[in-house]
Design an enzyme around this catalytic site. Structure first.
Site, PDB file in Angstrom:
ATOM      1  N   ILE A  94      -2.379  -6.204  -8.702  1.00 34.40           N
ATOM      2  CA  ILE A  94      -3.552  -6.280  -8.737  1.00 34.40           C
ATOM      3  C   ILE A  94      -3.352  -4.954  -8.054  1.00 34.40           C
ATOM      4  O   ILE A  94      -2.086  -4.414  -7.619  1.00 34.40           O
ATOM      5  CB  ILE A  94      -2.758  -7.426  -6.918  1.00 34.40           C
ATOM      6  CG1 ILE A  94      -2.577  -8.592  -7.829  1.00 34.40           C
ATOM      7  CG2 ILE A  94      -3.683  -6.800  -5.620  1.00 34.40           C
ATOM      8  CD1 ILE A  94      -1.421  -9.292  -6.213  1.00 34.40           C
ATOM      9  N   ARG A 123      -3.445   5.617  -9.845  1.00 34.19           N
ATOM     10  CA  ARG A 123      -3.654   4.608  -9.244  1.00 34.19           C
ATOM     11  C   ARG A 123      -4.505   3.388  -8.917  1.00 34.19           C
ATOM     12  O   ARG A 123      -6.113   4.406  -9.327  1.00 34.19           O
ATOM     13  CB  ARG A 123      -3.990   5.130  -7.116  1.00 34.19           C
ATOM     14  CG  ARG A 123      -1.778   5.137  -6.707  1.00 34.19           C
ATOM     15  CD  ARG A 123      -1.972   6.226  -5.619  1.00 34.19           C
ATOM     16  NE  ARG A 123      -2.547   4.534  -4.402  1.00 34.19           N
ATOM     17  CZ  ARG A 123      -3.100   5.179  -3.374  1.00 34.19           C
ATOM     18  NH1 ARG A 123      -3.281   5.854  -3.102  1.00 34.19           N
ATOM     19  NH2 ARG A 123      -3.321   3.624  -2.763  1.00 34.19           N
ATOM     20  N   GLU A 159       7.701 -10.939  -8.399  1.00 32.96           N
ATOM     21  CA  GLU A 159       8.090 -11.573  -7.079  1.00 32.96           C
ATOM     22  C   GLU A 159       7.393 -12.185  -7.202  1.00 32.96           C
ATOM     23  O   GLU A 159       7.384 -12.967  -6.045  1.00 32.96           O
ATOM     24  CB  GLU A 159       7.989 -10.269  -5.976  1.00 32.96           C
ATOM     25  CG  GLU A 159       7.217 -10.020  -5.144  1.00 32.96           C
ATOM     26  CD  GLU A 159       6.482  -8.622  -6.311  1.00 32.96           C
ATOM     27  OE1 GLU A 159       7.039  -8.086  -7.060  1.00 32.96           O
ATOM     28  OE2 GLU A 159       5.737  -7.783  -5.462  1.00 32.96           O
ATOM     29  N   CYS A 172       4.686  -2.252  -8.756  1.00 35.79           N
ATOM     30  CA  CYS A 172       3.457  -1.958  -8.013  1.00 35.79           C
ATOM     31  C   CYS A 172       3.405  -0.560  -6.763  1.00 35.79           C
ATOM     32  O   CYS A 172       4.060   0.250  -7.949  1.00 35.79           O
ATOM     33  CB  CYS A 172       2.644  -3.271  -7.466  1.00 35.79           C
ATOM     34  SG  CYS A 172       0.807  -2.491  -7.803  1.00 35.79           S
ATOM     35  N   HIS A 229       3.118  -7.792 -10.595  1.00 36.32           N
ATOM     36  CA  HIS A 229       4.687  -8.105  -9.042  1.00 36.32           C
ATOM     37  C   HIS A 229       5.166  -9.447 -10.107  1.00 36.32           C
ATOM     38  O   HIS A 229       4.648 -10.988  -9.451  1.00 36.32           O
ATOM     39  CB  HIS A 229       3.502  -8.484  -8.103  1.00 36.32           C
ATOM     40  CG  HIS A 229       2.475  -7.505  -7.817  1.00 36.32           C
ATOM     41  ND1 HIS A 229       3.479  -6.582  -6.457  1.00 36.32           N
ATOM     42  CD2 HIS A 229       1.808  -7.501  -8.003  1.00 36.32           C
ATOM     43  CE1 HIS A 229       2.678  -6.079  -6.100  1.00 36.32           C
ATOM     44  NE2 HIS A 229       1.096  -6.347  -6.667  1.00 36.32           N
ATOM     45  N   GLU A 241       1.052  -1.032  -0.043  1.00 35.65           N
ATOM     46  CA  GLU A 241       0.540  -0.087  -0.227  1.00 35.65           C
ATOM     47  C   GLU A 241       1.372   1.624   0.043  1.00 35.65           C
ATOM     48  O   GLU A 241       1.732   1.916   0.792  1.00 35.65           O
ATOM     49  CB  GLU A 241      -0.977  -0.045   1.262  1.00 35.65           C
ATOM     50  CG  GLU A 241      -2.704   0.561   1.141  1.00 35.65           C
ATOM     51  CD  GLU A 241      -2.861   0.442   0.002  1.00 35.65           C
ATOM     52  OE1 GLU A 241      -2.774  -0.924   0.092  1.00 35.65           O
ATOM     53  OE2 GLU A 241      -3.217   1.535  -0.764  1.00 35.65           O
TER      54      GLU A 241
HETATM   55  N1  GLN Z   1      -3.163   0.047  -5.425  1.00 34.77           N
HETATM   56  C1  GLN Z   1      -1.274   0.144  -4.271  1.00 34.77           C
HETATM   57  C2  GLN Z   1      -1.488   1.613  -3.819  1.00 34.77           C
HETATM   58  O1  GLN Z   1      -2.378   2.721  -4.485  1.00 34.77           O
HETATM   59  C3  GLN Z   1      -0.793  -0.664  -4.807  1.00 34.77           C
HETATM   60  C4  GLN Z   1      -0.922  -2.639  -5.046  1.00 34.77           C
HETATM   61  C5  GLN Z   1      -0.142  -2.917  -5.125  1.00 34.77           C
HETATM   62  O2  GLN Z   1       0.983  -2.411  -4.985  1.00 34.77           O
HETATM   63  N2  GLN Z   1      -0.570  -4.214  -5.418  1.00 34.77           N
HETATM   64  O3  GLN Z   1      -0.740   1.612  -3.235  1.00 34.77           O
END
Ligand code: GLN
Length: 199
Positions: free
Chosen positions: A138, A104, A176, A78, A174, A47
């Site tokens: 994601i 985002r 990873e 991400c 991702h 996050e």
């Molecule tokens: N939506 C998340 C953000 O804005 C990022 C999501 C993620 O790292 N999978 O921080």
């Protein structure tokens, strides 16, 4: 060589596992002293608002920005890429390193998360890692603007999803979370090993 993995929040364990499987040692980065002696740094997914807050709380914000400006190879996935971007719509304060604008959570509700095949074009001189890779997205951001210094190493539906600007590498997805270590391998071989900082 040692790779630091920012371990304040998010999927840092998965990153450490991939890097260690590739034969590099890793260390978690939680406090300023943890940066000493690292040859590369990974900022994981998670996050971005939380990670941004914790970076400031633990005095890592300016330190990491300074190291990256001095050439420390940085790889963000991400939320990690969000934190590296110069500009984010509806986002937290970022390190402001990569010349891109991000939005985002831009994929909307129905396809908040999805998996797809991507074509990875490292287009360096004999660089490792060309070919098909799995992209796990994601609640991913979308890159809406890219500066001229930024190379697009993979795109999805016309949007850049893997980007490089000098010592900075970022993915909106991702790597990873898959069993394909190709992008990490690229980071380690092409960016960390070839870094002018490594003697
Ligand atoms: N939506 C998340 C953000 O804005 C990022 C999501 C993620 O790292 N999978 O921080």
């Amino acid at each position: 060589m040692k790779i630091g993995v920012l371990a304040l929040q998010g999927d840092f364990r998965e990153h450490r596992k991939v890097v260690e499987q590739l034969g590099f040692s890793t260390c978690p980065v939680r406090r300023p002293g943890d940066i000493d002696g690292i040859d590369g740094l990974i900022i994981p997914g998670g996050e971005s608002t939380t990670i941004s807050k914790l970076l400031r709380k633990w005095n890592l914000f300016d330190l990491i920005r300074g190291e990256a400006e001095n050439g420390l190879p940085l790889f963000g996935t991400c939320a990690g890429l969000i934190l590296m971007a110069k500009e984010v719509v509806n986002g937290p304060p970022t390190l402001g390193l990569m010349d891109i604008t991000l939005e985002r959570n831009a994929y909307g509700r129905q396809i908040e998360s999805f998996e797809t095949e991507l074509e990875f074009r490292s287009d360096g001189d004999g660089a490792e890692g060309n070919g098909s890779i799995k992209g796990v997205f994601i609640r991913a951001p979308q890159v809406t603007k890219v500066g001229s210094e930024v190379k697009q190493l993979a795109t999805h539906e016309g949007l850049p999803v893997l980007l490089r600007q000098d010592n900075l590498l970022g993915a909106t997805f991702h790597p990873e979370l898959t069993d394909d270590p190709g992008i990490h391998e690229y980071f380690l071989r092409e960016m960390v090993r070839k870094s002018s900082r490594v003697g």
